[in-house]
Design a protein around this motif. Sequence first.
Motif, PDB file in Angstrom:
ATOM      1  N   ALA A 189       5.117  -4.852  -6.390  1.00 30.62           N
ATOM      2  CA  ALA A 189       4.889  -3.792  -5.402  1.00 30.62           C
ATOM      3  C   ALA A 189       5.237  -2.428  -5.997  1.00 30.62           C
ATOM      4  O   ALA A 189       4.525  -1.434  -5.769  1.00 30.62           O
ATOM      5  N   ARG A 238       2.474  -1.385  -8.320  1.00 28.63           N
ATOM      6  CA  ARG A 238       1.312  -0.911  -7.565  1.00 28.63           C
ATOM      7  C   ARG A 238       1.557   0.515  -7.067  1.00 28.63           C
ATOM      8  O   ARG A 238       0.669   1.378  -7.102  1.00 28.63           O
ATOM      9  N   GLU A 239       2.790   0.769  -6.622  1.00 25.86           N
ATOM     10  CA  GLU A 239       3.147   2.081  -6.081  1.00 25.86           C
ATOM     11  C   GLU A 239       3.144   3.160  -7.168  1.00 25.86           C
ATOM     12  O   GLU A 239       2.687   4.285  -6.936  1.00 25.86           O
ATOM     13  N   GLY A 280       1.796   2.848 -10.330  1.00 22.95           N
ATOM     14  CA  GLY A 280       0.691   2.799 -11.279  1.00 22.95           C
ATOM     15  C   GLY A 280       1.132   2.448 -12.690  1.00 22.95           C
ATOM     16  O   GLY A 280       0.382   2.657 -13.653  1.00 22.95           O
ATOM     17  N   THR A 301       2.544  -0.603 -15.239  1.00 23.06           N
ATOM     18  CA  THR A 301       2.699  -2.034 -15.418  1.00 23.06           C
ATOM     19  C   THR A 301       4.137  -2.353 -15.819  1.00 23.06           C
ATOM     20  O   THR A 301       4.691  -1.732 -16.731  1.00 23.06           O
ATOM     21  N   GLU A 340      -3.390  -9.333 -12.008  1.00 24.59           N
ATOM     22  CA  GLU A 340      -3.743  -8.117 -11.263  1.00 24.59           C
ATOM     23  C   GLU A 340      -3.404  -6.849 -12.045  1.00 24.59           C
ATOM     24  O   GLU A 340      -3.628  -5.739 -11.555  1.00 24.59           O
ATOM     25  N   LEU A 372      -0.379  -5.866 -12.780  1.00 23.29           N
ATOM     26  CA  LEU A 372       0.842  -5.258 -12.247  1.00 23.29           C
ATOM     27  C   LEU A 372       2.059  -5.506 -13.130  1.00 23.29           C
ATOM     28  O   LEU A 372       2.970  -4.687 -13.186  1.00 23.29           O
TER      29      LEU A 372
END
Length: 394
Positions: free
Chosen positions: A120, A123-124, A126, A128, A162, A164
Amino acid sequence: MTDEYGRGPVPHAQVRVDLAAIRDNVAELSARVGPAAVMTVVKADAYGHGLVPAARAAQAGGATWLGTAVLAEALALRAAGVTGRLMAWLSAPGERWADALAADVDVSASAPWAVTEIAAAARETGRTARLHLKLDSGLGRSGAPVTAWPELVETALKAQAEGLVEVVGLWSHLACADEPGHPANASQSAAFHEAVGLARRQGARPEVLHLANSAAALTMPDAHFDLVRVGLAAYGLSPVPQAVTPADVGLRPAMSVRARLALVKRVPAGQGVSYGHLYRTDRESTLALVPLGYADGVPRHGSGGSAGVGAPVLVSGVTRRVAGRVCMDQFVVDLRDDDARAGDEVVLFGDPAAGEPSAQHWAGACGTISYEIVTRFAPRLPRVYVGADLAEPR
């Protein structure tokens, strides 16, 4: 009065740290464990030696990774300008994952919830996340148990698909590496090998595998893998003192604790000393007051009674013992007939090669381990760095 480096008034007591010793210890350990890389563990304020100065000295000695337990220390290193690979591994739900990723800190997960939170944050932000997955191979502490390992790997690889996270490491920690030959070492190594195989079959392609701590670095070459995490040994102390001394492997202690005698006085036979009169003089004697106590980190278990032996200290070139109970700010040494005066130096522990007691001597007297001795000295004691140029950014 100034110290030998001309840096102003000498404090009543100090922790002295030889940064060149840390550098040289790491260089020696790097040579011993090669071709594995070395992560120098600088958790707990670098085992009491000073987080940033010790980290830079370790890097000067060839450490290509640094490790901390808590993220706050990793972030403090970055704030001080320390670069290079850096890992933090101890977390609870709600950790500052976004800050970790922004600071380019490798993170660790022992359970799927941690992967979910890290993903999370990725994702927030940007960014990895570089992720290490930890197996509980038998220590019974952090890490995913063997039965939960497939789920942890699967969760991490889904997040990797994904974009991430990137699963860069698989790791575990040994319970009995300080006991060479203990059957737990072989069983944990076997469990780790099996878990790595399972993760690879699921699609993991880790950059590094790491299992060995300082004790395994010195006694278990088969556990070195790609990366060895050295903590205590980097500071010149042995995690296996019953089998390997620092001198045996070319290490020297980096820390010494020193004070100046606050008072010297002659007392009669039968004089009770400190709280409870645990110690009484058996003859006319000279008592010396050392202005350090348990508030500074001197273990109260180092107290000495008339029938028991206190922790060792070096005064006027002679090793004496703590007499009576260690107090909050001070303790007493019975010097017998030694010639001493207020202001003379006393060494609690330092380098035995220089005739000083060691942290291991204190550990033995206090019924503990040298890790606890060096990490417990309080911030109110100034740290004086020898080889201070090694603490500067490079």
